[in-house]
Enzyme design. Structure first.
Site, PDB file in Angstrom:
ATOM      1  N   ASN A 209       0.778  -1.338   0.072  1.00  0.00           N
ATOM      2  CA  ASN A 209       0.138   0.110  -0.040  1.00  0.00           C
ATOM      3  C   ASN A 209       0.816   1.340  -0.129  1.00  0.00           C
ATOM      4  OD1 ASN A 209       0.505   0.773   2.887  1.00  0.00           O
ATOM      5  ND2 ASN A 209      -0.248  -1.343   3.320  1.00  0.00           N
ATOM      6  N   ASP A 278      -4.233  -6.570   5.598  1.00  0.00           N
ATOM      7  CA  ASP A 278      -5.071  -7.316   6.237  1.00  0.00           C
ATOM      8  C   ASP A 278      -4.941  -8.657   5.635  1.00  0.00           C
ATOM      9  OD1 ASP A 278      -6.553  -5.346   7.391  1.00  0.00           O
ATOM     10  OD2 ASP A 278      -7.466  -4.613   5.588  1.00  0.00           O
ATOM     11  N   LYS A 288       8.877 -16.400 -10.555  1.00  0.00           N
ATOM     12  CA  LYS A 288       8.033 -15.384 -11.352  1.00  0.00           C
ATOM     13  C   LYS A 288       6.855 -15.924 -12.088  1.00  0.00           C
ATOM     14  CE  LYS A 288       8.223 -11.723 -14.435  1.00  0.00           C
ATOM     15  NZ  LYS A 288       8.950 -10.829 -15.493  1.00  0.00           N
ATOM     16  N   PRO A 305      -2.706 -11.803  11.145  1.00  0.00           N
ATOM     17  CA  PRO A 305      -3.048 -11.637  12.606  1.00  0.00           C
ATOM     18  C   PRO A 305      -3.030 -10.018  12.708  1.00  0.00           C
ATOM     19  CG  PRO A 305      -0.571 -12.172  12.331  1.00  0.00           C
ATOM     20  CD  PRO A 305      -1.228 -12.397  11.019  1.00  0.00           C
ATOM     21  N   ASP A 306      -3.964  -9.852  13.587  1.00  0.00           N
ATOM     22  CA  ASP A 306      -3.951  -8.179  14.174  1.00  0.00           C
ATOM     23  C   ASP A 306      -3.013  -8.029  15.084  1.00  0.00           C
ATOM     24  OD1 ASP A 306      -4.765  -5.718  15.205  1.00  0.00           O
ATOM     25  OD2 ASP A 306      -6.618  -5.928  14.574  1.00  0.00           O
ATOM     26  N   ILE A 307      -1.890  -7.429  14.718  1.00  0.00           N
ATOM     27  CA  ILE A 307      -0.703  -7.281  15.593  1.00  0.00           C
ATOM     28  C   ILE A 307      -1.175  -6.262  16.978  1.00  0.00           C
ATOM     29  CG2 ILE A 307       1.569  -6.343  15.802  1.00  0.00           C
ATOM     30  CD1 ILE A 307       1.745  -6.605  12.774  1.00  0.00           C
ATOM     31  N   PHE A 323      -4.002   3.441  15.251  1.00  0.00           N
ATOM     32  CA  PHE A 323      -4.230   4.357  14.079  1.00  0.00           C
ATOM     33  C   PHE A 323      -5.515   4.093  13.329  1.00  0.00           C
ATOM     34  CE2 PHE A 323      -1.418   8.190  13.682  1.00  0.00           C
ATOM     35  CZ  PHE A 323      -0.484   7.838  14.697  1.00  0.00           C
ATOM     36  N   LYS A 337     -13.152   0.789  16.449  1.00  0.00           N
ATOM     37  CA  LYS A 337     -12.018   0.074  16.187  1.00  0.00           C
ATOM     38  C   LYS A 337     -11.207   0.170  17.545  1.00  0.00           C
ATOM     39  CE  LYS A 337     -10.427   0.453  11.915  1.00  0.00           C
ATOM     40  NZ  LYS A 337      -9.787   1.077  10.786  1.00  0.00           N
ATOM     41  N   LYS A 341     -10.359  -3.424  19.451  1.00  0.00           N
ATOM     42  CA  LYS A 341      -8.948  -3.969  19.803  1.00  0.00           C
ATOM     43  C   LYS A 341      -8.921  -3.777  21.129  1.00  0.00           C
ATOM     44  CE  LYS A 341      -7.727  -2.682  14.983  1.00  0.00           C
ATOM     45  NZ  LYS A 341      -6.709  -3.559  14.274  1.00  0.00           N
TER      46      LYS A 341
HETATM   47  O1  C5P Z   1      -8.331  -2.784  11.731  1.00  0.00           O
HETATM   48  P1  C5P Z   1      -7.568  -1.691  11.156  1.00  0.00           P
HETATM   49  O2  C5P Z   1      -6.214  -1.928  10.127  1.00  0.00           O
HETATM   50  O3  C5P Z   1      -8.308  -0.802  10.526  1.00  0.00           O
HETATM   51  O4  C5P Z   1      -6.753  -0.966  12.423  1.00  0.00           O
HETATM   52  C1  C5P Z   1      -5.970  -0.171  12.235  1.00  0.00           C
HETATM   53  C2  C5P Z   1      -4.642  -0.218  13.403  1.00  0.00           C
HETATM   54  O5  C5P Z   1      -4.512  -1.382  13.550  1.00  0.00           O
HETATM   55  C3  C5P Z   1      -3.383   0.643  13.073  1.00  0.00           C
HETATM   56  O6  C5P Z   1      -2.915   1.052  14.104  1.00  0.00           O
HETATM   57  C4  C5P Z   1      -2.590  -0.647  12.541  1.00  0.00           C
HETATM   58  O7  C5P Z   1      -1.244  -0.582  12.591  1.00  0.00           O
HETATM   59  C5  C5P Z   1      -3.024  -1.780  13.433  1.00  0.00           C
HETATM   60  N1  C5P Z   1      -3.085  -3.005  12.860  1.00  0.00           N
HETATM   61  C6  C5P Z   1      -2.121  -4.006  13.375  1.00  0.00           C
HETATM   62  N2  C5P Z   1      -2.406  -5.303  12.723  1.00  0.00           N
HETATM   63  C7  C5P Z   1      -3.149  -5.461  11.478  1.00  0.00           C
HETATM   64  C8  C5P Z   1      -3.876  -4.573  10.991  1.00  0.00           C
HETATM   65  C9  C5P Z   1      -3.983  -3.201  11.768  1.00  0.00           C
HETATM   66  O8  C5P Z   1      -1.303  -3.892  14.149  1.00  0.00           O
HETATM   67  N3  C5P Z   1      -3.013  -6.567  10.989  1.00  0.00           N
END
Ligand code: C5P
Length: 399
Positions: A209, A278, A288, A305-307, A323, A337, A341
């Site tokens: 991105n 995501d 390739k 994973p959502d870190i 953020f 959010k 979270k």
């Molecule tokens: O869920 P979303 O991507 O909208 O949330 C954004 C926030 O979550 C940001 O702080 C981003 O760094 C964190 N994030 C994360 N791991 C992910 C997706 C988002 O830490 N896989």
């Protein structure tokens, strides 16, 4: 940090690095500081006072007997107006005089009479720097509470290679900004993520991105300036690591996840600024992908994973900040959010002109509601966000 309300005296002593002091004066002014320059007589053999006068927009002081000061008290009056004095370059001879409390020219007298902090950026031949006399003088100056910036190692004007080179003007500016920032995060360990992630499709392609990493890097620098010990887990960006920040370079969301989870338990504050993908590609092709083999390749995606949520769910979780970049319904989406979270604070911004610029609009959302920050450069927003974090942390620690 901007230096808008700051008054800084730049002392210049006799050494070839005096030409770098001209750039320092320019950068300090650009950062908003009022800069006055005082030179030793030897310095004027390398760069003329006219250069510094033009760059600082102020009269330059060289002579102890300067008739412009009606009371002949330039040495006192100048330092009384200053928040900080920086001597760059500081020659071996000047440091020797300073260490012994000499007052044999205007600059030395002013430093003896000062009531503000003093930083020195030494510059000299490597053998002069290593000489026991210089070592003694530097140790004495440090013991007297004077900050020594550098020197750097590298090729010297004399052609030799070693320690003694003056720091570059940008590095000195960085040290000045750090020095003048209130130490709101002293003793805190701050862990951040920044930049985009890159999810490989094959050996040469991937999904990523447009996150530039600017906000995360600005926060890492601001946290360092505020006295924190900073680790920055960074996706692929175009910047070099901020001075004094421990950077861990990663590429994919899984690598970022592993790097963060290995460090999160030791952090007091975690700020997730990265635009983490995501989804990742389920099966990355080793080579390739070729266009002429079997039509459009199917790309199956798996959820990353959502870190941030995982760090927030740790048993002794650090204070977590997220953020939320949204194109509409900012408040509702950001607060949602934050709650989902389970984090105390989220910084929301409306994406209007896309990612990557220098300026930003941020609204902080916490349990008390919305706190809009005045629009401005990311460096200032970073400082204001950390001020809010420091307040919330202090309130949490008090309970
Ligand atoms: O869920 P979303 O991507 O909208 O949330 C954004 C926030 O979550 C940001 O702080 C981003 O760094 C964190 N994030 C994360 N791991 C992910 C997706 C988002 O830490 N896989």
């Amino acid at each position: 940090m901007e230096l808008h309300d700051k008054s800084i005296i730049v002392g210049v002593t006799g050494g070839i690095a005096a030409y770098k002091a001209a750039e320092l004066v320019r950068l300090l002014r650009k950062a908003g500081a009022v800069v006055r320059v005082a030179m030793t007589e030897a310095a004027t053999h390398f760069v003329t006072p006219t250069t510094f006068q033009a760059l600082s927009g102020q009269a330059v002081f060289v002579d102890q007997w300067d008739a412009r000061m009606p009371n002949a008290m330039a040495h006192i009056d100048l330092s009384r107006q200053a928040d900080l004095i920086v001597v760059a370059p500081a020659s071996a001879d000047f440091m020797a005089r300073l260490a012994h409390g000499m007052a044999d020219d205007l600059l030395a007298t002013m430093l003896l009479a000062r009531d503000c902090p003093l930083l020195l950026a030494p510059a000299m031949n490597r053998q002069m720097w290593e000489n026991p006399a210089t070592r003694r003088n530097v140790a004495q100056l440090r013991a007297d509470g004077i900050g020594i910036l550098g020197p750097a190692c590298g090729e010297q004007a004399c052609g030799e290679v070693g320690a003694g080179r003056m720091l570059e003007a940008e590095e000195i500016l960085e040290e000045i900004e750090a020095f003048l920032t209130p130490k709101l995060l002293a003793g805190k360990r701050v862990l951040l993520t920044a930049g985009p992630t890159f999810e490989a499709i094959d050996a040469v392609r991937g999904i990523t991105n447009l996150s530039s990493g600017r906000m995360g890097y600005a926060l890492a620098r601001a946290a360092r300036h505020a006295g924190a010990e900073v680790t920055l887990v960074s996706g692929p960006v175009a910047f070099s690591a901020p001075a004094g920040v421990d950077r861990v370079e990663v590429r994919s969301a899984l690598e970022m996840h592993a790097a963060v989870m290995a460090r999160a338990a030791d952090a007091d504050i975690f700020i997730g600024v990265a635009a983490v993908a995501d989804y990742r590609v389920a099966k990355v092709a080793e080579h390739k992908l070729k266009k002429d083999h079997g039509g459009v390749p199917p790309i199956r995606l798996l959820e990353n994973p959502d870190i941030l949520a995982e760090v927030a769910a740790l048993p002794r979780a650090p204070f977590c900040v997220g953020f939320a970049a949204e194109s509409r319904n900012l408040e509702a989406y950001a607060q949602n959010k934050r709650v989902k979270k389970k984090i105390p604070l989220i910084a929301g911004n409306l994406i209007q002109d896309g990612f990557g610029g220098d300026a930003n609009c941020l609204i902080l959302f916490d349990a008390a509601g919305a706190h809009p920050l005045p629009p401005g450069p990311k460096t200032r927003l970073a400082r204001q966000l950390l001020e809010h974090v420091a307040q919330l942390c202090a309130a949490r620690d008090a309970n």
